[in-house]
Design an enzyme around this catalytic site. Structure first.
Site, PDB file in Angstrom:
ATOM      1  N   HIS A   1       1.006  -1.289   0.189  1.00 54.52           N
ATOM      2  CA  HIS A   1      -0.311  -0.357   0.239  1.00 54.52           C
ATOM      3  C   HIS A   1       0.867   1.167  -0.034  1.00 54.52           C
ATOM      4  CE1 HIS A   1      -1.984  -2.840   2.552  1.00 54.52           C
ATOM      5  NE2 HIS A   1      -3.246  -2.234   1.932  1.00 54.52           N
TER       6      HIS A   1
ATOM      7  N   ASP B   1       2.489   2.167   3.533  1.00 50.05           N
ATOM      8  CA  ASP B   1       3.440   1.568   4.220  1.00 50.05           C
ATOM      9  C   ASP B   1       5.100   1.285   3.539  1.00 50.05           C
ATOM     10  OD1 ASP B   1       0.304  -0.316   4.043  1.00 50.05           O
ATOM     11  OD2 ASP B   1       1.158  -2.193   2.794  1.00 50.05           O
TER      12      ASP B   1
END
Ligand code: XLS
Ligand code: NI
Ligand code: NI
Length: 437
Positions: free
Chosen positions: A101, A104
């Site tokens: 993501h 992240d």
């Protein structure tokens, strides 16, 4: 940069008799199965969020993970260092792909511009590391569920400003995925659902989600991103109900909003369990619609009612998964993405290796077993034989739309009674599968 895993060298294939816990016993990347290497069949991917951002916290306790390379900050410099650690890990493990993501890999900034700048700074490192190692991005995605701005959802928020912000975030995530040569892009709508219908205009929210996905398709075409879009079904958690509940609900949604040509599905085992289905059911439903794109490989715990995201270590499960995947002709742009985390008690860095080795070996066994079952042919033959009444006579006429109710009434009167039912032989078939396990 000093090694983050100095005591661990590249994980090699030994053989099933090896007692070395840091070796593969079944995953032999270059071994051929049904004419393709295991590496090509399985297309393993490491998830950035669990493996490199997971603290191993739960609702009742703080994180336990020991990650000596972390400096305790959420800075861009730490994110860049972490990216290098991630590639050292994947290189040693021998996984050809990873998935992330946006949030992240890089920290959220004070505003969108700063967040995008942070992301660019880390993407530079990811790009260099991809080039150095040959490891590729399986898919990218945007985190549209963690920040408080998405408390009511993103594309399905009651707040149009949240929709706008989510669109901007996905735009950037798509650009970055494209820049990194990502093979696909995932939409998992963590908060695209509701917690109570009392405050929810369901129809309006679904319309907004459809519009959002159309905008994404338009933008993908605009920047020339060729990889597939995947929707990842999940019925609930964190919401009470997620609109993309299961494969069938997703397919219906995509059909209703005229998106079926642009999306495939990314099927996750633990999500299937939460939906009250088996993984194989979800795979078969997706594959039947020609929409099985990729899998999130994990497993749940039937006694715990949430997404425990455990590493898949059940050979029976991976055999079923690989039977479905081989049947549909194998994964192409998709992969076997370990959307899985080590248990809170498995807190040492070496557990990350043990967990992935376990998942990879279990899938390799599932692949070999599934191929052996197919080669044996008895299972396939049984299913074919079971439907043989459709190959000629009245069955063939029905399948070819040559008869209607009136002809079938006349046929039935003449026939008298249905006499040809044969046994389903479930227990025989279950035992047949066990012959190979
Ligand atoms: C959560 C989902 C998520 C997606 C990516 O349950 O599995 O991790 O795979 O957003
Ligand atoms: Ni997932
Ligand atoms: Ni999940």
């Amino acid at each position: 940069m000093p090694s983050a895993f100095p005591k661990i060298s590249r994980i090699e294939f030994e053989d099933p008799k090896s007692k070395n816990p840091l070796a593969f016993k079944h995953y032999n990347a270059e071994e051929l199965v049904e004419g393709k290497t295991m590496k090509e069949h399985l297309r393993f991917s490491v998830t950035y969020w669990h493996t490199f951002r997971g603290q191993l916290a739960d609702m009742f306790g703080v994180g336990t993970a020991q990650r000596p390379w972390e400096d305790g900050t959420n800075s861009v410099a730490m994110a860049q260092k972490r990216a290098r650690v991630a590639f050292e890990f994947m290189e040693k493990l021998g996984t050809p792909f990873y998935a992330f993501h946006d949030r992240d890999v890089a920290p959220e900034g004070r505003n969108l511009r700063e967040s995008n700048k942070n992301l660019d700074a880390v993407v530079k490192v990811l790009k260099a590391e991809q080039k150095r190692t040959g490891i590729k991005l399986l898919w990218g995605t945007a985190c549209l569920f963690a920040h408080p701005r998405y408390m009511h959802g993103a594309a399905t928020s009651c707040n149009a400003d949240a929709f706008a912000y989510a669109a901007a975030q996905v735009k950037k995530a798509l650009e970055v995925t494209h820049e990194l040569g990502g093979e696909g892009y995932v939409f998992w709508g963590g908060r695209e659902g509701y917690t109570t219908l009392l405050n929810t205009d369901l129809k309006r929210e679904m319309d907004h989600l459809g519009a959002f996905l159309h905008m994404a398709v338009d933008y993908k075409k605009k920047i020339g991103f060729k990889g597939p879009f995947y929707i990842e079904p999940k019925p609930k958690e964190p919401t009470k109900h997620q609109y993309d509940s299961d494969a069938a609900a997703c397919l219906n949604f995509l059909r209703e909003y005229d998106l079926l040509n642009d999306f495939k599905l990314n099927i996750e085992t633990n999500h299937a369990t939460l939906a009250g289905h088996t993984m194989q059911h979800e795979l078969e439903v997706a594959a039947a619609a020609g929409a099985l794109g990729s899998i999130d490989a994990n497993t749940g715990d039937v006694l715990l009612g949430w997404d425990t995201d455990q590493f898949p270590t059940d050979i029976y499960l991976t055999t079923q998964i690989m039977l479905s995947i081989l049947k549909m002709g194998g994964l192409t742009t998709g992969g076997t993405n370990f959307d899985a985390k080590v248990r809170r008690e498995s807190f040492e860095p070496i557990d990350l290796f043990y967990a992935h080795i376990a998942g990879m070996d279990t899938f390799a066994r599932g692949l070999k077993i599934a191929a052996a079952i197919r080669k044996d042919g008895r299972l396939d033959d049984f299913v074919k034989q079971r439907y043989s009444s459709w190959n000629s006579g009245i069955g063939e006429k029905i399948e070819k739309s040559k008869v209607g109710f009136s002809e079938l009434e006349a046929y039935s009167i003449k026939m008298g009674e249905v006499r040809t039912n044969t046994s389903g032989r479930q227990e025989y078939l279950e035992n047949l599968i066990n012959e190979f396990i």
